[in-house]
Structures are given as C-alpha cells and as structure tokens.
Design a protein around this motif. Structure first.
Motif, PDB file in Angstrom:
ATOM      1  N   LYS B  70     107.719  37.324  58.616  1.00  0.00           N
ATOM      2  CA  LYS B  70     108.881  36.486  58.310  1.00  0.00           C
ATOM      3  C   LYS B  70     109.077  35.480  59.437  1.00  0.00           C
ATOM      4  O   LYS B  70     108.697  35.717  60.559  1.00  0.00           O
ATOM      5  CB  LYS B  70     110.140  37.352  58.184  1.00  0.00           C
ATOM      6  N   ALA B  72     109.944  31.639  58.577  1.00  0.00           N
ATOM      7  CA  ALA B  72     110.370  30.336  58.094  1.00  0.00           C
ATOM      8  C   ALA B  72     111.879  30.330  57.813  1.00  0.00           C
ATOM      9  O   ALA B  72     112.562  29.346  58.061  1.00  0.00           O
ATOM     10  CB  ALA B  72     109.578  29.971  56.837  1.00  0.00           C
ATOM     11  N   LYS B  73     112.365  31.460  57.312  1.00  0.00           N
ATOM     12  CA  LYS B  73     113.748  31.534  56.884  1.00  0.00           C
ATOM     13  C   LYS B  73     114.616  32.200  57.958  1.00  0.00           C
ATOM     14  O   LYS B  73     114.194  33.182  58.570  1.00  0.00           O
ATOM     15  CB  LYS B  73     113.772  32.394  55.609  1.00  0.00           C
ATOM     16  N   VAL B  75     116.944  34.740  58.939  1.00  0.00           N
ATOM     17  CA  VAL B  75     117.422  35.982  58.348  1.00  0.00           C
ATOM     18  C   VAL B  75     118.619  36.516  59.132  1.00  0.00           C
ATOM     19  O   VAL B  75     118.843  36.140  60.280  1.00  0.00           O
ATOM     20  CB  VAL B  75     116.292  37.037  58.272  1.00  0.00           C
ATOM     21  N   GLU B  94     105.000  32.398  59.806  1.00  0.00           N
ATOM     22  CA  GLU B  94     105.762  31.421  59.006  1.00  0.00           C
ATOM     23  C   GLU B  94     106.022  31.934  57.592  1.00  0.00           C
ATOM     24  O   GLU B  94     106.471  31.184  56.733  1.00  0.00           O
ATOM     25  CB  GLU B  94     105.021  30.084  58.945  1.00  0.00           C
ATOM     26  N   GLY B  95     105.686  33.198  57.337  1.00  0.00           N
ATOM     27  CA  GLY B  95     105.918  33.743  56.003  1.00  0.00           C
ATOM     28  C   GLY B  95     104.729  34.560  55.544  1.00  0.00           C
ATOM     29  O   GLY B  95     103.747  34.730  56.274  1.00  0.00           O
ATOM     30  N   ASP B  99     102.744  32.650  50.800  1.00  0.00           N
ATOM     31  CA  ASP B  99     103.660  31.516  50.980  1.00  0.00           C
ATOM     32  C   ASP B  99     103.002  30.431  51.838  1.00  0.00           C
ATOM     33  O   ASP B  99     103.065  29.257  51.504  1.00  0.00           O
ATOM     34  CB  ASP B  99     104.973  31.982  51.619  1.00  0.00           C
ATOM     35  N   GLU B 197     121.614  39.493  50.347  1.00  0.00           N
ATOM     36  CA  GLU B 197     122.040  39.098  51.688  1.00  0.00           C
ATOM     37  C   GLU B 197     122.695  40.268  52.411  1.00  0.00           C
ATOM     38  O   GLU B 197     123.550  40.944  51.864  1.00  0.00           O
ATOM     39  CB  GLU B 197     123.060  37.953  51.525  1.00  0.00           C
ATOM     40  N   TRP B 201     117.732  40.890  53.856  1.00  0.00           N
ATOM     41  CA  TRP B 201     117.463  39.838  54.835  1.00  0.00           C
ATOM     42  C   TRP B 201     118.740  39.475  55.544  1.00  0.00           C
ATOM     43  O   TRP B 201     119.808  39.917  55.185  1.00  0.00           O
ATOM     44  CB  TRP B 201     116.859  38.578  54.173  1.00  0.00           C
TER      45      TRP B 201
END
Lengths: 201, 201
Positions: B70, B72-73, B75, B94-95, B99, B197, B201
């Motif tokens: 993980k 890119a996002k 969290v 980056e994922g 992805d 949510e 994550w």
C-alpha cells in the motif's frame, strides 16, 4: 527470459488480473457497519482491534473500547489510547479468573461493563466499538447472548463492532460479517520468553 | 448447586489453575527482541501490527513502519501514526502489482524501502520495526531473503520486528519467535460489502 520480456509479460498478466479484481470490487457496493470477530488461540486478536482503533482515529472518528478481562494493570494500549480525546476507554474486568479468584466480583464487573458498552452501541457518533475479550464472560455464563446479540443488531447502521477472544460462540460467528480465526503456529512464551512490553501489553 | 457453592468451587478451581499458570510464567524468564509473523489470508495481519505500534508508543518508545505494498492512497493508520513524533513511516510501494502494472517500478520501490528498513534494523532506539506486507516482494523475488534474514538476525537484541503478509516464506517462519496464521473464516467483501473506512483502511 530477458528482463524486458519478463516485464512485458508481467504487465500483461497484471492487466488481466486487474480486470478480475475490478470486477469483484464492482460487485461489492454495500456500505454498512460491520461486526468483526477475531478469535482463535494465536497472538494478534486484541492488537488487531487496536489497529482498527488507530485507523478510525486517523479519520477523525470516535472509538469506544471495553476491555472485559485485562484491567488491573496499565497496559500500553490503554496508556496510548485513553489519553486521546476521541476514545472512550472502559475497564470492565480486573484480570483473568485465576488472578481475581472471585466469581461474584468478575460477574459484577462484566455486567457493569456491558451496561456501559450498551450506551456506546446506541450512540451513532461512535464509529467503532471494541468489545475486547468479550468471549470469556459470555462463555463463563456471566453475560447472556440474549442481551448482547439484540443490542449489537440494533446499533446504528454504520457503526462497526469488533469482538475479540478465544472460542467465540457460534451465535456470534453466525451474526458476524467478518471472522478471522488466529492459529497459534508458534509462540515465544513456549520457548521461555516472557511477555514483552510493547508487544504483548 | 447454590450460588455460594458455585463461588466456593470457582475459587478453589481458579486457585489451583493459578498455580499451573504461575509455574509456566516462572519458566518464561527470557527478555528478548521478538520476530513476530502474522500470515494467512484472513483479515487482521496489518491491523495487529498497528496495535503493537500503539502499545509501543504507549510506553514512550519509538516505532518504524515500512509499508511495502500500500502507499498510493492515504490510509487511516498512516494519517494517524505518521503525525506522531516517535514514529517513522515509510511508504515502500505504490500499490498492488495489478494496480501499478509496472514490475521495474515495484522492484525499485521495494529495494529502496528495504534500504531504509535496514537503517531502522540497525538503530537500538527503535523498539519496534514493522515490515508490513514484506512477504509479497519476497515471494515475487523482488527482495532476497539472503539480504533480509541476516539484517534481522543482526538487529539490536531488544528490538522487536513484525512481518505481515500472506504466505510467509518458510525461512521467515523458521526464524520467527511467534507466528500467527490468520484464517479467513468469513469476510464481508464476499457478501458484497466494500472495504470500510476505519476498518479495512
């Protein structure tokens, strides 16, 4: 195979895999408050619940934690989270049955704790309710699932609940959305290592 | 049986049980930095590691987290812990492979992340090092266990290391002090619920 050929095949394979993943993700469209159960005799049940507390706080949301067994000792997770303004932390026990050796006190603590937990389960501002080690007072017969399961079912629709503890009762597992069974493959304690600060407490 | 008789027998039984527990605890006298592995395909591996981060911070100690997939996002766990002065948080990916679809970039990210992780594994001020989802770049062949295992073995003696991810390699399991295998008994995603949510994550 050359590196560039490996890279090309990787790109093709992952592109196809993404289609499969995306199709699965496209089917999962429901948002709801989850009932999660972390059971089994391996290490990681309570710590996983506390990780979800961290995630919840990361979004500026509120969490309430009810710790049904541990309590007499100030543990790291309590030292850390209890000071946070978005956390309600309730001690609902004074230790393991073999430490307290007092059935009536354990029953009274569990029931008083459950009364407080019910408040959180009725409060839509609480994003996550952790019922840590709830399985024990249930399995000892100190708390009744006839009280617990309806209160969980009637909670605000977007509220998440995490129940931890060994030997989760079948009714809890059936009602749950997500259940993880943590198997103890190996544990340092059996090699003579005592509980370590920051890891076990 | 009367309540008072139940209570009396409970006291006798728990007193005897305490002797057994105390004898086991008396044998566990070693303090050492643990290598913990959370593997299996059920929910709770990374969140358990983050719970141990919370415990570590509760004692005023430092933690370093290297997140190998993980990244890119933003969290919840990163939003929460990255702001903490006692946490080093490094994004080392980056994922998921499907992805990014870019093998060379994934390899470069994993290797750059591992170089940073080695710094933490050499720093006795870091109480806990989390190598989150390290099993994937290892199993893809992007990182070599011939680099990783010696660096883990040579770390400061009281430093704890947590490795998470599915399908932990046999060499990692063998070297570990504590291994939990998390079985996916039930998962909300398969009932059409998307990642939530504060929970996923």
């Amino acid at each position: 195979m050359s590196e560039s050929e490996l890279d090309r095949r990787h790109k093709e394979r992952t592109r196809k895999h993404k289609e499969v993943v995306d199709a699965k993700i496209a089917k999962a469209t429901i948002d709801k408050g989850l009932l999660l159960v972390l059971t089994g005799n391996g290490k990681g049940k309570s710590s996983s619940a506390f990780g979800m507390v961290a995630r919840t706080l990361g979004y500026g949301r509120k969490a309430a934690i009810f710790q049904f067994i541990k309590g007499a000792k100030l543990v790291g997770e309590r030292a850390f989270f209890d000071a946070h303004p978005d956390v309600r932390w309730e001690k609902c026990g004074e230790g393991f049955t073999w430490d307290t050796q007092d059935r009536q006190a354990d029953i009274a603590n569990a029931r008083a704790g459950w009364e407080k937990a019910k408040e959180a389960l009725a409060d839509p501002d609480v994003h996550l309710v952790v019922l840590d080690e709830l399985t024990y007072p249930v399995n000892y017969g100190y708390l009744s699932l006839d009280d617990i399961m309806p209160a969980i079912a009637a909670r605000p629709p977007m509220q998440h609940v995490v129940i931890t503890g060994r030997a989760a009762h079948e009714r809890i597992v059936e009602a749950a959305d997500t259940v993880s069974a943590i198997r103890d493959v190996k544990h340092a304690f059996r090699s003579g290592v005592r509980a370590q600060e920051g890891i076990d407490w």
